[in-house]
Write a protein that holds these residues in place. Sequence first.
Motif, PDB file in Angstrom:
ATOM      1  N   SER A   1       0.832  -1.207   0.000  1.00  5.30           N
ATOM      2  CA  SER A   1       0.000   0.000   0.000  1.00  5.30           C
ATOM      3  C   SER A   1       0.867   1.258   0.000  1.00  5.30           C
ATOM      4  CB  SER A   1      -0.958  -0.011   1.194  1.00  5.30           C
ATOM      5  OG  SER A   1      -0.238  -0.088   2.404  1.00  5.30           O
ATOM      6  N   GLU A   2       2.046   1.168   0.604  1.00  2.28           N
ATOM      7  CA  GLU A   2       2.995   2.298   0.604  1.00  2.28           C
ATOM      8  C   GLU A   2       3.488   2.584  -0.822  1.00  2.28           C
ATOM      9  OE1 GLU A   2       5.492   5.153   2.729  1.00  2.28           O
ATOM     10  OE2 GLU A   2       3.797   3.933   3.377  1.00  2.28           O
ATOM     11  N   ASP A   3       3.756   1.538  -1.593  1.00  2.00           N
ATOM     12  CA  ASP A   3       4.198   1.709  -2.980  1.00  2.00           C
ATOM     13  C   ASP A   3       3.084   2.295  -3.847  1.00  2.00           C
ATOM     14  OD1 ASP A   3       6.715   0.687  -2.389  1.00  2.00           O
ATOM     15  OD2 ASP A   3       6.164  -1.364  -2.961  1.00  2.00           O
ATOM     16  N   ILE A   4       1.865   1.839  -3.625  1.00  2.00           N
ATOM     17  CA  ILE A   4       0.731   2.380  -4.387  1.00  2.00           C
ATOM     18  C   ILE A   4       0.537   3.850  -4.059  1.00  2.00           C
ATOM     19  CG2 ILE A   4      -1.784   2.280  -4.669  1.00  2.00           C
ATOM     20  CD1 ILE A   4      -1.487  -0.798  -4.254  1.00  2.00           C
ATOM     21  N   LEU A   5       0.657   4.203  -2.786  1.00  2.00           N
ATOM     22  CA  LEU A   5       0.524   5.603  -2.390  1.00  2.00           C
ATOM     23  C   LEU A   5       1.627   6.455  -3.019  1.00  2.00           C
ATOM     24  CD1 LEU A   5      -1.151   7.603  -0.800  1.00  2.00           C
ATOM     25  CD2 LEU A   5       0.209   7.043   1.231  1.00  2.00           C
ATOM     26  N   ALA A   6       2.849   5.933  -3.062  1.00  2.54           N
ATOM     27  CA  ALA A   6       3.956   6.657  -3.704  1.00  2.54           C
ATOM     28  C   ALA A   6       3.651   6.892  -5.183  1.00  2.54           C
ATOM     29  CB  ALA A   6       5.257   5.876  -3.551  1.00  2.54           C
ATOM     30  N   ARG A   7       3.108   5.872  -5.854  1.00  2.00           N
ATOM     31  CA  ARG A   7       2.746   6.009  -7.265  1.00  2.00           C
ATOM     32  C   ARG A   7       1.648   7.057  -7.434  1.00  2.00           C
ATOM     33  NH1 ARG A   7       0.830   0.622  -9.526  1.00  2.00           N
ATOM     34  NH2 ARG A   7       3.031   0.167  -9.719  1.00  2.00           N
ATOM     35  N   ARG A   8       0.644   7.007  -6.576  1.00  2.00           N
ATOM     36  CA  ARG A   8      -0.460   7.966  -6.669  1.00  2.00           C
ATOM     37  C   ARG A   8       0.035   9.407  -6.506  1.00  2.00           C
ATOM     38  NH1 ARG A   8      -5.174   5.309  -2.825  1.00  2.00           N
ATOM     39  NH2 ARG A   8      -5.969   3.770  -4.329  1.00  2.00           N
ATOM     40  N   VAL A   9       0.851   9.630  -5.488  1.00  2.00           N
ATOM     41  CA  VAL A   9       1.386  10.978  -5.242  1.00  2.00           C
ATOM     42  C   VAL A   9       2.225  11.436  -6.432  1.00  2.00           C
ATOM     43  CG1 VAL A   9       2.996  12.305  -3.793  1.00  2.00           C
ATOM     44  CG2 VAL A   9       1.268  10.836  -2.725  1.00  2.00           C
ATOM     45  N   ALA A  10       3.025  10.529  -6.987  1.00  2.00           N
ATOM     46  CA  ALA A  10       3.864  10.879  -8.142  1.00  2.00           C
ATOM     47  C   ALA A  10       3.012  11.249  -9.353  1.00  2.00           C
ATOM     48  CB  ALA A  10       4.799   9.724  -8.486  1.00  2.00           C
ATOM     49  N   VAL A  11       1.933  10.521  -9.581  1.00  2.00           N
ATOM     50  CA  VAL A  11       1.050  10.825 -10.714  1.00  2.00           C
ATOM     51  C   VAL A  11       0.377  12.179 -10.510  1.00  2.00           C
ATOM     52  CG1 VAL A  11      -1.083  10.115 -11.882  1.00  2.00           C
ATOM     53  CG2 VAL A  11       0.712   8.436 -11.440  1.00  2.00           C
ATOM     54  N   ILE A  12      -0.099  12.452  -9.311  1.00  2.00           N
ATOM     55  CA  ILE A  12      -0.707  13.759  -9.021  1.00  2.00           C
ATOM     56  C   ILE A  12       0.299  14.876  -9.274  1.00  2.00           C
ATOM     57  CG2 ILE A  12      -1.607  15.244  -7.175  1.00  2.00           C
ATOM     58  CD1 ILE A  12      -2.870  12.631  -5.977  1.00  2.00           C
ATOM     59  N   ARG A  13       1.502  14.716  -8.741  1.00  2.00           N
ATOM     60  CA  ARG A  13       2.555  15.729  -8.955  1.00  2.00           C
ATOM     61  C   ARG A  13       2.829  15.926 -10.438  1.00  2.00           C
ATOM     62  NH1 ARG A  13       7.869  14.194  -6.183  1.00  2.00           N
ATOM     63  NH2 ARG A  13       8.481  16.235  -6.952  1.00  2.00           N
ATOM     64  N   HIS A  14       2.901  14.825 -11.166  1.00  2.00           N
ATOM     65  CA  HIS A  14       3.216  14.876 -12.590  1.00  2.00           C
ATOM     66  C   HIS A  14       2.118  15.618 -13.366  1.00  2.00           C
ATOM     67  CE1 HIS A  14       5.341  13.699 -16.173  1.00  2.00           C
ATOM     68  NE2 HIS A  14       4.253  13.112 -16.664  1.00  2.00           N
ATOM     69  N   ILE A  15       0.873  15.324 -13.061  1.00  2.31           N
ATOM     70  CA  ILE A  15      -0.252  15.991 -13.721  1.00  2.31           C
ATOM     71  C   ILE A  15      -0.188  17.491 -13.468  1.00  2.31           C
ATOM     72  CG2 ILE A  15      -2.772  16.303 -13.669  1.00  2.31           C
ATOM     73  CD1 ILE A  15      -2.940  13.259 -13.047  1.00  2.31           C
ATOM     74  N   VAL A  16      -0.014  17.868 -12.213  1.00  4.64           N
ATOM     75  CA  VAL A  16      -0.025  19.284 -11.854  1.00  4.64           C
ATOM     76  C   VAL A  16       1.191  20.009 -12.426  1.00  4.64           C
ATOM     77  CG1 VAL A  16       0.006  20.922  -9.921  1.00  4.64           C
ATOM     78  CG2 VAL A  16      -1.422  18.868  -9.798  1.00  4.64           C
ATOM     79  N   SER A  17       2.363  19.395 -12.342  1.00  9.58           N
ATOM     80  CA  SER A  17       3.562  20.069 -12.867  1.00  9.58           C
ATOM     81  C   SER A  17       3.509  20.203 -14.383  1.00  9.58           C
ATOM     82  CB  SER A  17       4.838  19.333 -12.437  1.00  9.58           C
ATOM     83  OG  SER A  17       4.889  18.052 -13.013  1.00  9.58           O
ATOM     84  N   ARG A  18       2.843  19.282 -15.052  1.00  4.51           N
ATOM     85  CA  ARG A  18       2.754  19.334 -16.518  1.00  4.51           C
ATOM     86  C   ARG A  18       1.751  20.382 -16.994  1.00  4.51           C
ATOM     87  NH1 ARG A  18       5.299  16.085 -20.152  1.00  4.51           N
ATOM     88  NH2 ARG A  18       4.223  15.967 -22.147  1.00  4.51           N
ATOM     89  N   ASN A  19       0.754  20.693 -16.165  1.00  5.27           N
ATOM     90  CA  ASN A  19      -0.289  21.643 -16.569  1.00  5.27           C
ATOM     91  C   ASN A  19      -0.195  23.003 -15.884  1.00  5.27           C
ATOM     92  OD1 ASN A  19      -2.420  20.357 -18.461  1.00  5.27           O
ATOM     93  ND2 ASN A  19      -1.850  18.747 -17.041  1.00  5.27           N
ATOM     94  N   GLY A  20       0.439  23.075 -14.747  1.00  4.77           N
ATOM     95  CA  GLY A  20       0.650  24.371 -14.101  1.00  4.77           C
ATOM     96  C   GLY A  20      -0.461  24.829 -13.192  1.00  4.77           C
TER      97      GLY A  20
END
Length: 199
Positions: A3-22
């Motif tokens: 569950s820790e790995d899934i949470l890390a993936r989720r946070v990374a995807v959220i960060r990636h979406i936001v950083s890519r769109n601003g």
Amino acid sequence: MSSEDILARRVAVIRHIVSRNGDLGKTQIQKIVYFLQESIGVPLKYRYRMHYYGPYSDELDGNLSLTESIGYIDIDPDPNGFGYHVTPVKERENTPWQGYDMSKDPEVRDLTEVINNAIDILGALETPQIELYATIQLLQRENGADRQETEDKVFYRTYRLLVPETQECQPDLSSTDSWFHRASAYSQRAPFDGMIKFS
């Protein structure tokens, strides 16, 4: 995967979406993540349900708050009262899951290009448009309906929410100010069938 790995993936995807769109709204992020998971197959394991503006995940909303508390994004209310602005913050040291790298995740790395294309396409849509597409897809998945049947159901259901029961349920398609006209225009401008093909 823990569950820790899934949470890390989720946070990374959220960060990636936001950083890519601003600058995105929380509703837009809900729908982008929905498409990444349901159309592309990014294994985020969110549970979605129908909500006011289409598919919604309580877990994702909590992960947005977590990602903000860690210091990866900022979530600020819109000064005019129209939702939230989610924006990236500069990289910090010694934050949780900083070592997670999507390009090294065996379940995600082969999807990176498609993920980026999807984020770019979906991030450029207006909020009502992405809500409509996500709602149509959710209803298709739940009901096994074809595209036109589902669009008709979405339009009817939305119209019913906006028009009192005492009025006849006949949407005014001639008025350019009507919600139906704008939704139809969105469908003509960017057909839904093409929207879920990001490669």
